[in-house]
Design a protein around this motif. Structure first.
Motif, PDB file in Angstrom:
ATOM      1  N   GLN A   8       0.831  -1.206   0.000  1.00 26.01           N
ATOM      2  CA  GLN A   8       0.000   0.000   0.000  1.00 26.01           C
ATOM      3  C   GLN A   8       0.862   1.250   0.000  1.00 26.01           C
ATOM      4  OE1 GLN A   8      -3.367   0.166  -0.259  1.00 26.01           O
ATOM      5  NE2 GLN A   8      -3.159   2.390  -0.386  1.00 26.01           N
ATOM      6  N   ALA A   9       1.912   1.252   0.808  1.00 30.43           N
ATOM      7  CA  ALA A   9       2.796   2.416   0.881  1.00 30.43           C
ATOM      8  C   ALA A   9       3.529   2.632  -0.438  1.00 30.43           C
ATOM      9  CB  ALA A   9       3.800   2.244   2.018  1.00 30.43           C
ATOM     10  N   LEU A  10       4.009   1.566  -1.028  1.00 32.05           N
ATOM     11  CA  LEU A  10       4.727   1.675  -2.301  1.00 32.05           C
ATOM     12  C   LEU A  10       3.807   2.200  -3.395  1.00 32.05           C
ATOM     13  CD1 LEU A  10       6.785  -1.645  -2.181  1.00 32.05           C
ATOM     14  CD2 LEU A  10       7.666   0.690  -1.920  1.00 32.05           C
ATOM     15  N   GLN A  11       2.552   1.736  -3.391  1.00 31.70           N
ATOM     16  CA  GLN A  11       1.597   2.206  -4.393  1.00 31.70           C
ATOM     17  C   GLN A  11       1.279   3.684  -4.198  1.00 31.70           C
ATOM     18  OE1 GLN A  11      -2.681   0.996  -4.243  1.00 31.70           O
ATOM     19  NE2 GLN A  11      -2.314   0.196  -6.298  1.00 31.70           N
ATOM     20  N   THR A  12       1.094   4.091  -2.945  1.00 27.28           N
ATOM     21  CA  THR A  12       0.811   5.497  -2.657  1.00 27.28           C
ATOM     22  C   THR A  12       1.968   6.382  -3.083  1.00 27.28           C
ATOM     23  OG1 THR A  12      -0.631   4.936  -0.793  1.00 27.28           O
ATOM     24  CG2 THR A  12       0.300   7.159  -0.831  1.00 27.28           C
ATOM     25  N   MET A  13       3.178   5.976  -2.750  1.00 29.79           N
ATOM     26  CA  MET A  13       4.359   6.763  -3.121  1.00 29.79           C
ATOM     27  C   MET A  13       4.494   6.852  -4.636  1.00 29.79           C
ATOM     28  SD  MET A  13       5.938   7.952  -0.428  1.00 29.79           S
ATOM     29  CE  MET A  13       7.686   8.158  -0.801  1.00 29.79           C
ATOM     30  N   GLN A  14       4.190   5.763  -5.318  1.00 28.53           N
ATOM     31  CA  GLN A  14       4.287   5.766  -6.781  1.00 28.53           C
ATOM     32  C   GLN A  14       3.283   6.745  -7.384  1.00 28.53           C
ATOM     33  OE1 GLN A  14       3.541   1.972  -8.615  1.00 28.53           O
ATOM     34  NE2 GLN A  14       4.145   2.660 -10.643  1.00 28.53           N
ATOM     35  N   ALA A  46       3.755  20.906  -3.202  1.00 29.84           N
ATOM     36  CA  ALA A  46       4.207  20.553  -1.857  1.00 29.84           C
ATOM     37  C   ALA A  46       4.281  19.037  -1.683  1.00 29.84           C
ATOM     38  CB  ALA A  46       3.261  21.160  -0.821  1.00 29.84           C
ATOM     39  N   ILE A  47       3.278  18.327  -2.185  1.00 34.79           N
ATOM     40  CA  ILE A  47       3.279  16.864  -2.082  1.00 34.79           C
ATOM     41  C   ILE A  47       4.428  16.278  -2.892  1.00 34.79           C
ATOM     42  CG2 ILE A  47       2.000  14.779  -2.689  1.00 34.79           C
ATOM     43  CD1 ILE A  47      -0.570  16.303  -2.033  1.00 34.79           C
ATOM     44  N   ASP A  48       4.638  16.814  -4.083  1.00 31.65           N
ATOM     45  CA  ASP A  48       5.733  16.335  -4.933  1.00 31.65           C
ATOM     46  C   ASP A  48       7.074  16.510  -4.234  1.00 31.65           C
ATOM     47  OD1 ASP A  48       7.025  15.426  -7.331  1.00 31.65           O
ATOM     48  OD2 ASP A  48       7.447  17.509  -7.842  1.00 31.65           O
ATOM     49  N   ASP A  49       7.273  17.677  -3.625  1.00 36.42           N
ATOM     50  CA  ASP A  49       8.517  17.958  -2.914  1.00 36.42           C
ATOM     51  C   ASP A  49       8.685  17.006  -1.734  1.00 36.42           C
ATOM     52  OD1 ASP A  49      10.878  19.241  -2.171  1.00 36.42           O
ATOM     53  OD2 ASP A  49       9.838  20.747  -0.978  1.00 36.42           O
ATOM     54  N   ALA A  50       7.601  16.775  -1.002  1.00 31.06           N
ATOM     55  CA  ALA A  50       7.666  15.894   0.169  1.00 31.06           C
ATOM     56  C   ALA A  50       8.029  14.468  -0.238  1.00 31.06           C
ATOM     57  CB  ALA A  50       6.320  15.912   0.897  1.00 31.06           C
ATOM     58  N   VAL A  51       7.407  13.969  -1.296  1.00 33.95           N
ATOM     59  CA  VAL A  51       7.677  12.608  -1.758  1.00 33.95           C
ATOM     60  C   VAL A  51       9.137  12.473  -2.191  1.00 33.95           C
ATOM     61  CG1 VAL A  51       7.174  10.917  -3.574  1.00 33.95           C
ATOM     62  CG2 VAL A  51       5.298  12.093  -2.410  1.00 33.95           C
ATOM     63  N   ILE A 209      -0.613   9.381   3.848  1.00 33.48           N
ATOM     64  CA  ILE A 209       0.764   9.883   3.827  1.00 33.48           C
ATOM     65  C   ILE A 209       1.597   9.436   5.032  1.00 33.48           C
ATOM     66  CG2 ILE A 209       2.068  12.032   4.173  1.00 33.48           C
ATOM     67  CD1 ILE A 209       0.536  13.210   1.845  1.00 33.48           C
ATOM     68  N   PRO A 210       1.135   9.586   6.271  1.00 28.19           N
ATOM     69  CA  PRO A 210       1.996   9.168   7.392  1.00 28.19           C
ATOM     70  C   PRO A 210       2.413   7.710   7.319  1.00 28.19           C
ATOM     71  CG  PRO A 210       0.195  10.531   8.174  1.00 28.19           C
ATOM     72  CD  PRO A 210      -0.106  10.219   6.732  1.00 28.19           C
ATOM     73  N   ARG A 211       1.478   6.807   7.045  1.00 30.10           N
ATOM     74  CA  ARG A 211       1.841   5.385   7.022  1.00 30.10           C
ATOM     75  C   ARG A 211       2.593   4.990   5.763  1.00 30.10           C
ATOM     76  NH1 ARG A 211      -4.394   4.037   7.628  1.00 30.10           N
ATOM     77  NH2 ARG A 211      -5.205   4.484   5.553  1.00 30.10           N
ATOM     78  N   SER A 212       2.639   5.885   4.784  1.00 25.92           N
ATOM     79  CA  SER A 212       3.414   5.620   3.574  1.00 25.92           C
ATOM     80  C   SER A 212       4.812   6.234   3.652  1.00 25.92           C
ATOM     81  CB  SER A 212       2.692   6.176   2.339  1.00 25.92           C
ATOM     82  OG  SER A 212       1.429   5.570   2.172  1.00 25.92           O
ATOM     83  N   PHE A 213       4.964   7.266   4.493  1.00 22.78           N
ATOM     84  CA  PHE A 213       6.243   7.965   4.582  1.00 22.78           C
ATOM     85  C   PHE A 213       7.197   7.324   5.596  1.00 22.78           C
ATOM     86  CE2 PHE A 213       5.613  12.523   2.805  1.00 22.78           C
ATOM     87  CZ  PHE A 213       5.043  12.012   1.666  1.00 22.78           C
TER      88      PHE A 213
END
Length: 238
Positions: A8-14, A46-51, A209-213
């Protein structure tokens, strides 16, 4: 890459690492006018920068694994705060825009106070009431409301029962009339409703975001840190 390796985290980050993925998850800012579009575009950046920062943390050799997750938590908190700020701004915008557009529709559908016009509207209601048992008139009435403002104002200025139609049908006819007689205001209401609908998507992203980061379990390893810079204890004073 990602610090958290769950599917799930990998998919969210992608998804959040690409423009198309962010548009799918957070809304397409290019579809909206300057004010909401700009607010949403800033959030995308902002999201792009955070990722990008979280992805880079995996290769940060200046931090231990727990420290990487601790840093990722700080980034997550910052971007979630940005999401919630944007949600509040968009909510205020859509409320103001909807209220202004609805007021414009009300003005467009407001009846004339002229006595002769009032008499005509009364006769229109009586005519519509006389057609209550005619199933074919339902479609015809929509056309009359859309093409003749007098029919629209006659029906909407009085209780639905005086025209022999249901409150539900009244609401539908009012929507039809608004589209016909106040098209620009109706479009503003539609767009505002679409923007308001993004809130649920943004709230979902804020939860992911928290559980993916970062992993709280890994970050907890910071608590095992041994302090080596403090003076050695000599037992004095014990």
């Amino acid at each position: 890459m990602a610090l958290v390796k769950t599917p799930q985290a990998l998919q969210t980050m992608q998804f959040l690492s690409t423009d198309s993925g962010r548009k799918a998850m957070c809304g397409d800012w290019t579809k909206f006018d300057a004010v909401p579009g700009t607010k949403l575009a800033k959030l995308h950046h902002a999201i792009d920068d955070a990722v990008k920062r979280v992805s880079a943390l995996e290769w940060d050799k200046t931090r231990s694994e727990p420290q990487r997750h601790q840093a990722a938590r700080k980034i997550a908190e910052a971007v979630v705060a940005e999401i919630n700020k944007t949600r509040a701004e968009l909510k205020a915008y859509t409320e103001n825009e909807t209220n202004a557009a609805m007021a414009e529709i009300d003005r467009a559908l407001a009846p004339s106070i002229d006595t002769a016009a009032q008499v005509v509207r009364s006769e229109i209601r009586a005519f519509v009431l006389s057609k209550k048992g005619d199933p074919d008139f339902i479609t015809e009435l929509r056309g009359l409301v859309e093409s003749d403002l007098r029919f629209a104002t006659a029906i909407f200025e009085a209780p639905a029962a005086l025209s022999g139609i249901s409150p539900e049908r009244m609401n539908t006819l009012r929507m039809n009339a608004a589209l016909a007689h106040a098209p620009e205001a109706s479009e503003r209401v539609r767009v505002a409703s679409e923007i308001a609908g993004l809130d649920r998507s943004l709230a979902s992203v804020a939860m992911e975001i928290p559980r993916s980061f970062y992993s709280p379990g890994v970050e907890a390893g910071m608590q095992t840190r041994v302090e080596v810079d403090a003076p050695l204890s000599t037992g004095e004073g014990q």
